[in-house]
Design a protein around this motif. Structure first.
Motif, PDB file in Angstrom:
ATOM      1  N   VAL A 149       0.985  -1.086   0.069  1.00 19.86           N
ATOM      2  CA  VAL A 149       0.035   0.008   0.029  1.00 19.86           C
ATOM      3  C   VAL A 149       0.540   1.260   0.038  1.00 19.86           C
ATOM      4  N   ALA A 150       1.696   1.180   0.693  1.00 17.78           N
ATOM      5  CA  ALA A 150       2.984   2.446   0.951  1.00 17.78           C
ATOM      6  C   ALA A 150       3.650   2.791  -0.332  1.00 17.78           C
ATOM      7  N   PHE A 151       3.846   1.647  -1.113  1.00 20.66           N
ATOM      8  CA  PHE A 151       4.450   1.615  -2.064  1.00 20.66           C
ATOM      9  C   PHE A 151       3.588   2.154  -3.406  1.00 20.66           C
ATOM     10  N   LEU A 152       2.248   1.868  -3.435  1.00 24.21           N
ATOM     11  CA  LEU A 152       1.376   2.134  -4.325  1.00 24.21           C
ATOM     12  C   LEU A 152       1.149   3.876  -4.126  1.00 24.21           C
ATOM     13  N   LEU A 153       1.052   4.095  -2.869  1.00 25.30           N
ATOM     14  CA  LEU A 153       0.593   5.595  -2.415  1.00 25.30           C
ATOM     15  C   LEU A 153       1.960   6.503  -2.899  1.00 25.30           C
ATOM     16  N   GLY A 154       3.201   5.865  -2.632  1.00 23.84           N
ATOM     17  CA  GLY A 154       4.188   6.595  -2.933  1.00 23.84           C
ATOM     18  C   GLY A 154       4.308   6.979  -4.652  1.00 23.84           C
ATOM     19  N   GLY A 155       3.896   5.645  -5.227  1.00 25.30           N
ATOM     20  CA  GLY A 155       3.659   6.065  -6.672  1.00 25.30           C
ATOM     21  C   GLY A 155       2.745   7.063  -7.082  1.00 25.30           C
ATOM     22  N   THR A 156       1.696   7.329  -6.393  1.00 30.00           N
ATOM     23  CA  THR A 156       0.815   8.464  -6.885  1.00 30.00           C
ATOM     24  C   THR A 156       1.433   9.995  -6.691  1.00 30.00           C
ATOM     25  N   LEU A 157       2.656   9.975  -5.841  1.00 26.31           N
ATOM     26  CA  LEU A 157       3.252  11.351  -5.763  1.00 26.31           C
ATOM     27  C   LEU A 157       4.056  11.715  -6.898  1.00 26.31           C
ATOM     28  N   THR A 158       3.586  11.838  -8.152  1.00 17.57           N
ATOM     29  CA  THR A 158       4.324  11.963  -9.334  1.00 17.57           C
ATOM     30  C   THR A 158       4.577  13.502  -9.276  1.00 17.57           C
ATOM     31  N   ARG A 159       5.495  13.910 -10.310  1.00 19.63           N
ATOM     32  CA  ARG A 159       5.650  15.534 -10.380  1.00 19.63           C
ATOM     33  C   ARG A 159       4.446  16.244 -10.578  1.00 19.63           C
ATOM     34  N   GLU A 160       3.374  15.301 -11.683  1.00 23.96           N
ATOM     35  CA  GLU A 160       2.373  16.096 -12.196  1.00 23.96           C
ATOM     36  C   GLU A 160       1.377  16.252 -10.890  1.00 23.96           C
ATOM     37  N   THR A 161       1.266  15.215 -10.083  1.00 20.78           N
ATOM     38  CA  THR A 161       0.256  15.272  -9.106  1.00 20.78           C
ATOM     39  C   THR A 161       0.613  16.345  -7.962  1.00 20.78           C
ATOM     40  N   LEU A 162       2.061  16.390  -7.827  1.00 17.48           N
ATOM     41  CA  LEU A 162       2.384  17.413  -6.612  1.00 17.48           C
ATOM     42  C   LEU A 162       2.124  18.937  -7.286  1.00 17.48           C
ATOM     43  N   ALA A 163       2.530  18.885  -8.546  1.00 18.05           N
ATOM     44  CA  ALA A 163       2.399  20.199  -9.142  1.00 18.05           C
ATOM     45  C   ALA A 163       0.946  20.715  -9.035  1.00 18.05           C
ATOM     46  N   ARG A 164      -0.106  19.923  -9.202  1.00 15.66           N
ATOM     47  CA  ARG A 164      -1.704  19.980  -9.325  1.00 15.66           C
ATOM     48  C   ARG A 164      -2.068  20.390  -7.830  1.00 15.66           C
ATOM     49  N   HIS A 165      -1.729  19.193  -7.023  1.00 13.58           N
ATOM     50  CA  HIS A 165      -2.259  19.168  -5.638  1.00 13.58           C
ATOM     51  C   HIS A 165      -1.475  19.246  -4.588  1.00 13.58           C
ATOM     52  N   GLY A 166      -0.241  19.778  -4.772  1.00 14.65           N
ATOM     53  CA  GLY A 166       0.899  19.492  -3.650  1.00 14.65           C
ATOM     54  C   GLY A 166       0.509  20.533  -2.419  1.00 14.65           C
ATOM     55  N   ARG A 167       0.109  21.538  -2.685  1.00 12.95           N
ATOM     56  CA  ARG A 167      -0.281  22.729  -1.630  1.00 12.95           C
ATOM     57  C   ARG A 167      -1.489  22.013  -0.884  1.00 12.95           C
ATOM     58  N   ALA A 168      -2.554  21.323  -1.582  1.00 16.97           N
ATOM     59  CA  ALA A 168      -3.662  21.076  -0.880  1.00 16.97           C
ATOM     60  C   ALA A 168      -3.104  19.872  -0.067  1.00 16.97           C
ATOM     61  N   ILE A 169      -2.375  18.884  -0.510  1.00 17.36           N
ATOM     62  CA  ILE A 169      -1.802  17.927   0.146  1.00 17.36           C
ATOM     63  C   ILE A 169      -1.248  18.361   1.428  1.00 17.36           C
ATOM     64  N   LEU A 170      -0.116  19.253   1.150  1.00 18.51           N
ATOM     65  CA  LEU A 170       0.591  19.686   2.463  1.00 18.51           C
ATOM     66  C   LEU A 170      -0.283  20.514   3.515  1.00 18.51           C
ATOM     67  N   MET A 171      -1.091  21.373   3.025  1.00 17.36           N
ATOM     68  CA  MET A 171      -2.011  22.315   3.775  1.00 17.36           C
ATOM     69  C   MET A 171      -3.035  21.331   4.660  1.00 17.36           C
ATOM     70  N   LEU A 172      -3.545  20.436   3.874  1.00 23.45           N
ATOM     71  CA  LEU A 172      -4.730  19.473   4.581  1.00 23.45           C
ATOM     72  C   LEU A 172      -4.220  18.678   5.424  1.00 23.45           C
ATOM     73  N   SER A 173      -3.184  17.862   5.204  1.00 23.68           N
ATOM     74  CA  SER A 173      -2.474  17.046   6.247  1.00 23.68           C
ATOM     75  C   SER A 173      -1.967  17.504   7.236  1.00 23.68           C
ATOM     76  N   VAL A 174      -1.303  18.687   7.125  1.00 21.81           N
ATOM     77  CA  VAL A 174      -0.730  19.156   8.265  1.00 21.81           C
ATOM     78  C   VAL A 174      -1.829  19.828   9.212  1.00 21.81           C
ATOM     79  N   ALA A 175      -3.105  20.379   8.665  1.00 20.28           N
ATOM     80  CA  ALA A 175      -4.105  21.008   9.344  1.00 20.28           C
ATOM     81  C   ALA A 175      -4.856  19.823   9.988  1.00 20.28           C
ATOM     82  N   ILE A 176      -4.961  18.800   9.394  1.00 17.12           N
ATOM     83  CA  ILE A 176      -5.868  17.742   9.993  1.00 17.12           C
ATOM     84  C   ILE A 176      -5.010  16.958  10.942  1.00 17.12           C
ATOM     85  N   ALA A 177      -3.703  16.652  10.808  1.00 19.84           N
ATOM     86  CA  ALA A 177      -2.955  15.938  11.889  1.00 19.84           C
ATOM     87  C   ALA A 177      -2.706  16.962  12.959  1.00 19.84           C
ATOM     88  N   GLY A 178      -2.486  18.235  12.917  1.00 17.17           N
ATOM     89  CA  GLY A 178      -2.454  19.199  14.089  1.00 17.17           C
ATOM     90  C   GLY A 178      -3.566  19.455  14.817  1.00 17.17           C
TER      91      GLY A 178
END
Length: 386
Positions: free
Chosen positions: A69-98
Motif C-alpha cells: 500500500v505504501a509503495f502504491l501511495l508513493g507511486g501516486t506522488l508524481t511531479r504532475e500530481t504534486l504540481a497540481r495538488h501539492g499545496r492542498a496535500i501539504l495544507m490539509l495533511s498538516v491541518a488535519i493531523a495538527g
C-alpha cells in the motif's frame, strides 16, 4: 491434518473475499468493511472458525500488505500530481493531523483527563488506515482532484503523526530525555526515507528491462519484500520506506509509464487476508472499556477531522464541497495507531491499559464506520463536481 485445515481455511478466506467484493457491488458498502465484519464473525470473538496458526500470520501479512500500500501511495506522488495538488496535500495533511491532536487533547483535558495522557491520546488519534483508504478509493472507481489529494494526504499524514507522537512522548515520558526521543524519531523517519531512496533509485533504473516498458511480477514482489525486510532489520519505518521507494521509482523510471503495475495485480489476495485477519483479531471486549471518556474520544476525533479539513481546505483553496468531505473521508484508523499505542504503553506503563483499550476500541469503531464514510464522501464530491 493441520496443514489440510490451513489450506482449506485459506481457500475459504479467498473465496470469502471474492464474495465480499461482489456483495459490495450490490449493497454499495465498501468491501473493506464487509471483510472486517466477516473476520469479526469468524474470528475468536465470534464463531472461532479461523485456525490459530493462520491468525499467527497476521503480523507478517500486515507488514507485506501495508508495504505494498505504501509503495502504491508513493507511486501516486508524481511531479504532475504534486504540481497540481501539492499545496492542498501539504495544507490539509498538516491541518488535519495538527487539528486532531489539539482538539482531542484539549477536549480530554477539559473533562479532567491528565494532560500528559490527553496529549498522548491526541497524537495517537492522528493516525489513519492507508490500506482501507486506498482500497475504497480504488473500489469507488472515481479519479478526480478530491481522490488524488486524498491519496497524497494518506501517503504523508502518518509521517506527521509519527513526528508529533515522538515530540509528545518526549515531553511526557519520564524515562527518556528529549534528545533520545528525537534521535529515535529521526532514525525511524529519516532512516525510512534513506532506505526508500537507496532501493528506489536502482529499481527505477533496472526494472522494466526484461520485458521492455513493463516491470515483471517477480520484480515488483521482490522489491516490496526486500523493502519490508530491510526496514525491519534496520528498525526503520517500513511504511515510509515503501512510500519513498514508490515515489522515487515513479519519478525516475523514464522507460516505463507506470511503476510496478504488477503490484496492483497481486495486492488484492494479500489485502483479503489482511482485512479478514484484522477483523478476526479485533478485540470487541475493548468496546466495553469505553466509558464517557472513550465516547468523547471518538466524538472529538470525528470533530477534529472535520474542523481540520475545513481549515486546511480553506488555506489550500479547495472547494466548499471538498472542505466538507475531507474530514469524514479520513476517519479510518488501524494498524499504525495500534503500533504507536504499543510504543506509548511501553514508555508509560502506568497508563498502558487505558491507552491500549481506547486505541483498540476506537480502531474497531473507525474500521467499521470509516470506510463507508470514505466511499460516501468520494461519491458526493464526484456528484457535485460532475
Amino acid at each position: 491434518m493441520e496443514i489440510a485445515e490451513l489450506l482449506m481455511a485459506l481457500g475459504v478466506l479467498f473465496l470469502a473475499g471474492l464474495a465480499a467484493d461482489q456483495a459490495g457491488r450490490f449493497t454499495r458498502l465498501p468491501r473493506v468493511t464487509m471483510l472486517l465484519l466477516l473476520g469479526l464473525v469468524a474470528g475468536q470473538a465470534g464463531l472461532d472458525l479461523i485456525p490459530g496458526d493462520l491468525i499467527a500470520w497476521f503480523e507478517i501479512l500486515s507488514i507485506v500488505a501495508l508495504t505494498m500500500v505504501a509503495f502504491l501511495l508513493g507511486g501516486t506522488l508524481t511531479r504532475e500530481t504534486l504540481a497540481r495538488h501539492g499545496r492542498a496535500i501539504l495544507m490539509l495533511s498538516v491541518a488535519i493531523a495538527g487539528g486532531t491532536a489539539l482538539v482531542v487533547a484539549g477536549g480530554l483535558t477539559a473533562i479532567g483527563v491528565d494532560w500528559r495522557l490527553a496529549l498522548v491520546l491526541g497524537a495517537i488519534a492522528t493516525a489513519t488506515d492507508p490500506a482501507a483508504m486506498t482500497d475504497v478509493i480504488r473500489q469507488a472507481g472515481v479519479k478526480i482532484g478530491f481522490t488524488e489529494t486524498l491519496k497524497g494526504i494518506v501517503a504523508i499524514d502518518d509521517v506527521w503523526g509519527l513526528i508529533l507522537f515522538s515530540l509528545v512522548l518526549s515531553l511526557v515520558s519520564q524515562s527518556s530525555g528529549l534528545g533520545e526521543m528525537l534521535a529515535g524519531a529521526a532514525h525511524d523517519i529519516l532512516g525510512g526515507v534513506a532506505l526508500g531512496v537507496a532501493l528506489g533509485l536502482p529499481a527505477a533504473l533496472l526494472t522494466g528491462r526484461l520485458t521492455p516498458g513493463e516491470p515483471q511480477q517477480a520484480e515488483a514482489i521482490g522489491i516490496v519484500f526486500l523493502t519490508a525486510g530491510l526496514a525491519l532489520w534496520l528498525e526503520v519505518s517500513f511504511l515510509i520506506a515503501g512510500m519513498t521507494a514508490g515515489a522515487v521509482v515513479v519519478n525516475f523510471a523514464q522507460h516505463h509509464e507506470r511503476a510496478f503495475h504488477e503490484i496492483e495485480h497481486v495486492q488484492w489476495p494479500f489485502m483479503i487476508l489482511f482485512f479478514l485477519l484484522a477483523g478476526a483479531t479485533l478485540e470487541v471486549e475493548a468496546l466495553k472499556a469505553l466509558g464517557w471518556a472513550g465516547v468523547l474520544y471518538l466524538g472529538l476525533r470525528m470533530l477534529a477531522r472535520v474542523l481540520g479539513s475545513f481549515a486546511g481546505g480553506w488555506l489550500a483553496g479547495a472547494s466548499a464541497a471538498e472542505r466538507r468531505w475531507y474530514g469524514p473521508a479520513l476517519l479510518p484508523q488501524a494498524g499504525v495507531a495500534v503500533g504507536i499505542a504499543l510504543v506509548a504503553g511501553e514508555a508509560l506503563p502506568d497508563w498502558s491499559g487505558t491507552i491500549m483499550a481506547l486505541t483498540i476500541a476506537s480502531t474497531v469503531v473507525f474500521e467499521i464506520v470509516g470506510p463507508p464514510l470514505t466511499l460516501l464522501a468520494i461519491r458526493r464530491v464526484a456528484r457535485q463536481d460532475g
